[in-house]
Scaffold this motif. Structure first.
Motif, PDB file in Angstrom:
ATOM      1  N   GLY A 294      57.143  13.184  37.087  1.00 28.13           N
ATOM      2  CA  GLY A 294      56.460  13.473  35.841  1.00 28.13           C
ATOM      3  C   GLY A 294      57.130  12.906  34.604  1.00 28.13           C
ATOM      4  N   LEU A 295      58.299  12.272  34.774  1.00 25.60           N
ATOM      5  CA  LEU A 295      58.941  11.603  33.643  1.00 25.60           C
ATOM      6  C   LEU A 295      58.247  10.268  33.389  1.00 25.60           C
ATOM      7  CD1 LEU A 295      62.688  12.287  34.542  1.00 25.60           C
ATOM      8  CD2 LEU A 295      61.320  13.460  32.814  1.00 25.60           C
ATOM      9  N   LYS A 296      58.510   9.685  32.248  1.00 23.80           N
ATOM     10  CA  LYS A 296      57.892   8.400  31.913  1.00 23.80           C
ATOM     11  C   LYS A 296      58.569   7.253  32.653  1.00 23.80           C
ATOM     12  CE  LYS A 296      56.194   9.734  27.378  1.00 23.80           C
ATOM     13  NZ  LYS A 296      54.781   9.512  27.709  1.00 23.80           N
ATOM     14  N   LYS A 297      57.854   6.154  32.759  1.00 18.80           N
ATOM     15  CA  LYS A 297      58.394   4.962  33.416  1.00 18.80           C
ATOM     16  C   LYS A 297      59.731   4.565  32.798  1.00 18.80           C
ATOM     17  CE  LYS A 297      57.189   1.048  31.860  1.00 18.80           C
ATOM     18  NZ  LYS A 297      56.413  -0.131  31.416  1.00 18.80           N
ATOM     19  N   GLU A 298      59.818   4.694  31.470  1.00 16.03           N
ATOM     20  CA  GLU A 298      61.048   4.310  30.766  1.00 16.03           C
ATOM     21  C   GLU A 298      62.251   5.126  31.227  1.00 16.03           C
ATOM     22  OE1 GLU A 298      57.755   2.640  28.443  1.00 16.03           O
ATOM     23  OE2 GLU A 298      58.115   4.574  29.420  1.00 16.03           O
ATOM     24  N   ASN A 299      62.030   6.405  31.551  1.00 12.55           N
ATOM     25  CA  ASN A 299      63.137   7.233  32.046  1.00 12.55           C
ATOM     26  C   ASN A 299      63.714   6.672  33.345  1.00 12.55           C
ATOM     27  OD1 ASN A 299      61.207   9.791  30.774  1.00 12.55           O
ATOM     28  ND2 ASN A 299      63.351   9.654  30.206  1.00 12.55           N
ATOM     29  N   TYR A 300      62.852   6.205  34.221  1.00 12.11           N
ATOM     30  CA  TYR A 300      63.314   5.666  35.503  1.00 12.11           C
ATOM     31  C   TYR A 300      63.987   4.302  35.329  1.00 12.11           C
ATOM     32  CZ  TYR A 300      60.195   9.355  37.115  1.00 12.11           C
ATOM     33  OH  TYR A 300      59.581  10.570  37.323  1.00 12.11           O
ATOM     34  N   ILE A 301      63.504   3.509  34.378  1.00 13.69           N
ATOM     35  CA  ILE A 301      64.154   2.223  34.097  1.00 13.69           C
ATOM     36  C   ILE A 301      65.560   2.449  33.550  1.00 13.69           C
ATOM     37  CG2 ILE A 301      64.079   0.138  32.668  1.00 13.69           C
ATOM     38  CD1 ILE A 301      62.047   0.199  34.963  1.00 13.69           C
ATOM     39  N   LEU A 302      65.698   3.405  32.620  1.00  8.71           N
ATOM     40  CA  LEU A 302      67.020   3.722  32.076  1.00  8.71           C
ATOM     41  C   LEU A 302      67.936   4.261  33.175  1.00  8.71           C
ATOM     42  CD1 LEU A 302      65.984   5.386  28.689  1.00  8.71           C
ATOM     43  CD2 LEU A 302      67.002   3.126  29.009  1.00  8.71           C
ATOM     44  N   PHE A 303      67.372   4.998  34.117  1.00  7.22           N
ATOM     45  CA  PHE A 303      68.123   5.510  35.266  1.00  7.22           C
ATOM     46  C   PHE A 303      68.692   4.355  36.092  1.00  7.22           C
ATOM     47  CE2 PHE A 303      67.507   6.445  39.888  1.00  7.22           C
ATOM     48  CZ  PHE A 303      68.554   7.332  40.061  1.00  7.22           C
ATOM     49  N   PHE A 304      67.838   3.387  36.450  1.00  4.99           N
ATOM     50  CA  PHE A 304      68.309   2.231  37.225  1.00  4.99           C
ATOM     51  C   PHE A 304      69.272   1.372  36.404  1.00  4.99           C
ATOM     52  CE2 PHE A 304      64.340   3.042  39.701  1.00  4.99           C
ATOM     53  CZ  PHE A 304      64.943   3.209  40.931  1.00  4.99           C
ATOM     54  N   GLY A 305      69.025   1.263  35.106  1.00  7.75           N
ATOM     55  CA  GLY A 305      69.924   0.499  34.243  1.00  7.75           C
ATOM     56  C   GLY A 305      71.318   1.090  34.220  1.00  7.75           C
ATOM     57  N   ARG A 306      71.395   2.421  34.182  1.00  6.73           N
ATOM     58  CA  ARG A 306      72.700   3.077  34.193  1.00  6.73           C
ATOM     59  C   ARG A 306      73.431   2.863  35.515  1.00  6.73           C
ATOM     60  NH1 ARG A 306      74.395   6.899  30.324  1.00  6.73           N
ATOM     61  NH2 ARG A 306      74.018   5.807  28.363  1.00  6.73           N
ATOM     62  N   ILE A 307      72.679   2.861  36.608  1.00  4.91           N
ATOM     63  CA  ILE A 307      73.300   2.608  37.915  1.00  4.91           C
ATOM     64  C   ILE A 307      73.983   1.238  37.910  1.00  4.91           C
ATOM     65  CG2 ILE A 307      72.848   2.158  40.366  1.00  4.91           C
ATOM     66  CD1 ILE A 307      70.609   4.204  40.244  1.00  4.91           C
ATOM     67  N   VAL A 308      73.251   0.225  37.463  1.00  6.76           N
ATOM     68  CA  VAL A 308      73.784  -1.145  37.473  1.00  6.76           C
ATOM     69  C   VAL A 308      74.966  -1.269  36.516  1.00  6.76           C
ATOM     70  CG1 VAL A 308      73.254  -3.553  36.998  1.00  6.76           C
ATOM     71  CG2 VAL A 308      71.555  -2.115  38.127  1.00  6.76           C
ATOM     72  N   THR A 309      74.823  -0.731  35.302  1.00  9.89           N
ATOM     73  CA  THR A 309      75.898  -0.829  34.317  1.00  9.89           C
ATOM     74  C   THR A 309      77.184  -0.202  34.842  1.00  9.89           C
ATOM     75  OG1 THR A 309      74.364  -0.825  32.449  1.00  9.89           O
ATOM     76  CG2 THR A 309      76.629  -0.188  31.991  1.00  9.89           C
ATOM     77  N   ASN A 310      77.096   0.995  35.386  1.00 10.99           N
ATOM     78  CA  ASN A 310      78.295   1.695  35.820  1.00 10.99           C
ATOM     79  C   ASN A 310      78.825   1.209  37.160  1.00 10.99           C
ATOM     80  OD1 ASN A 310      78.148   3.096  33.491  1.00 10.99           O
ATOM     81  ND2 ASN A 310      77.800   5.092  34.381  1.00 10.99           N
ATOM     82  N   LEU A 311      77.983   0.511  37.927  1.00 12.18           N
ATOM     83  CA  LEU A 311      78.495  -0.142  39.128  1.00 12.18           C
ATOM     84  C   LEU A 311      79.541  -1.185  38.757  1.00 12.18           C
ATOM     85  CD1 LEU A 311      78.203  -0.287  42.210  1.00 12.18           C
ATOM     86  CD2 LEU A 311      76.453  -2.046  41.888  1.00 12.18           C
ATOM     87  N   GLY A 312      79.402  -1.758  37.570  1.00 11.33           N
ATOM     88  CA  GLY A 312      80.371  -2.751  37.111  1.00 11.33           C
ATOM     89  C   GLY A 312      81.388  -2.216  36.118  1.00 11.33           C
ATOM     90  N   ALA A 313      81.364  -0.902  35.866  1.00  6.09           N
ATOM     91  CA  ALA A 313      82.281  -0.322  34.875  1.00  6.09           C
ATOM     92  C   ALA A 313      83.651  -0.079  35.500  1.00  6.09           C
ATOM     93  CB  ALA A 313      81.702   0.979  34.330  1.00  6.09           C
TER      94      ALA A 313
END
Length: 406
Positions: free
Chosen positions: A9-28
């Motif tokens: 029920g969240l917006k598409k943008e919430n899920y994109i930000l979720f995947f973006g955080r995964i990728v960013t922190n995979l390289g942190a």
């Protein structure tokens, strides 16, 4: 099954930000190892390391305030993308030049722009999410952050001795992937929610007036600043402590401890979010600060005892989950939409200031008296957050009743 359907029920943008955080922190990979880089690679003492981090933090302080003002004035998505581009370039450059204080400073300039975008990122999440879904949205974002962090600290620990430069480059490239996702798929769609929330909110005036009119908000900021100041010991005092106990393989041990932190977050964030859904935000926050105080006391007695580190990090992480899913939700609830960027900036400023104070105090104690005194100081700082959090429960309840009667 409900563990996962609660995020429907969240917006598409919430899920994109979720995947973006995964990728960013995979390289942190740099930030968990920053204390060890300064201490082991560049030869700084605990006090010198704390001083360097504090000076950096003082330089970053304006970024929190400016970032809040910029987020409320300009398109949040564009702010994030512009800051990310600068950070990417500087992170990659810092990895390609020889490791020195200069290369670390290049990295920190890139981090300055990451700090500058922070309020815009937080405010964007609140803007794109309906009020009744925000706790789920911040929980999901936090979950994504830690999914990415499961492997990165361990990999960084392995690369630390011979291939540290790769950590810098990977950090920049991971931000680039996240930036592309945000640029292509995220719209700044906060406006539909803003009009209604502004009309319904009784607060008016500048951000300082809003804080002054809300005793609960003031107490929350105090509790948050002391909590975050003590929380910084996860990346500062903890690696110093482990490196002192295990000089040869401390980086690997600390990397695995950090990975355990992320694994627990991934496994338990959905569970805690679901089980405590009906518990008030202030009660969850108080419980989180209590668990942090207990975990620091456990670190105090765990020097040189590896199982103790893992028990302590488990307690620490459960407290971290509770506080993290509350912070963004509570602030967006207490502040009108047009001030969200600025309240995130103010709280980030207060937290960064307290972080510097705690790190300086614990660093001096670590060098002069040893790690036990440094952890004792950290426990004392956390207890202030615990007291403020407990007071907040009743103050916030009275304040909510007052506004309902208006």
């Amino acid at each position: 099954m409900r563990l996962f359907t609660q995020y429907k029920g969240l917006k598409k943008e919430n899920y994109i930000l979720f995947f973006g955080r995964i990728v960013t922190n995979l390289g942190a990979m740099i930030w968990p190892m920053m204390t060890m880089i300064l201490n082991k690679k560049l030869g700084l003492s605990a006090t010198q390391t704390a001083t360097f981090i504090i000076v950096s933090g003082v330089i970053f302080l304006p970024a929190n305030i400016w970032g809040g003002q910029i987020a409320d004035r300009f398109n949040k998505k564009r702010v994030i993308i512009c800051c990310d581009i600068i950070s990417i370039v500087l992170f990659v450059i810092s990895g390609l030049i020889p490791l020195s204080l200069f290369s670390i400073c290049v990295l920190l300039v890139g981090a300055f722009f990451q700090t500058l975008e922070g309020p815009a990122y937080q405010a964007l999440v609140a803007d794109i999410t309906p009020p009744d879904k925000r706790e789920k949205a911040f929980s999901l974002l936090y979950l994504g952050s830690n999914i990415g962090l499961i492997l990165s600290p361990t990999i960084a620990g392995i690369l630390f001795n011979n291939y540290l430069w790769l950590c810098f480059v990977i950090s920049g490239l991971s931000i680039m992937v996240s930036t592309v996702l945000i640029g292509l798929f995220v719209r700044d769609i906060g406006a539909p929610h803003k009009k209604k929330e502004i009309a319904d909110d009784p607060h008016q005036g500048s951000i300082l007036n809003i804080i002054a009119k809300s005793p609960a908000l003031m107490i929350f900021i105090i509790a948050l600043s002391f909590y975050q100041g003590a929380y910084s010991q996860f990346g500062y005092l903890m690696p110093l402590d482990i490196s002192k106990a295990y000089p040869d393989n401390g980086s690997v041990i600390y990397g695995t401890v950090t990975s355990v932190n992320c694994i627990i977050v991934v496994l338990f964030t959905p569970v805690i979010t679901m089980l405590l859904e009906c518990v008030s935000l202030t009660r969850k926050y108080a419980l989180g600060t209590i668990l942090q105080a207990v975990s620091f006391a456990a670190f105090l007695v765990s020097f040189g005892f590896i199982p103790g580190y893992y028990i302590s990090i488990a307690l620490f992480t459960l407290g971290e989950i509770l506080t993290t899913i509350v912070i963004g939700t509570y602030l967006s609830k207490k502040v009108p939409a047009q001030f969200r960027g600025r309240i995130y900036g103010v709280t980030s400023f207060a937290s960064a200031l307290m972080t510097g104070i705690v790190e300086l105090g614990s660093g001096k104690l670590f060098d002069v008296l040893g790690s036990a005194y440094a952890w004792g100081f950290s426990v004392a700082m956390t207890l202030i957050a615990v007291i403020a959090s407990i007071i907040l429960i009743s103050v916030d309840r009275r304040e909510n009743v007052k506004y309902q009667e208006v």
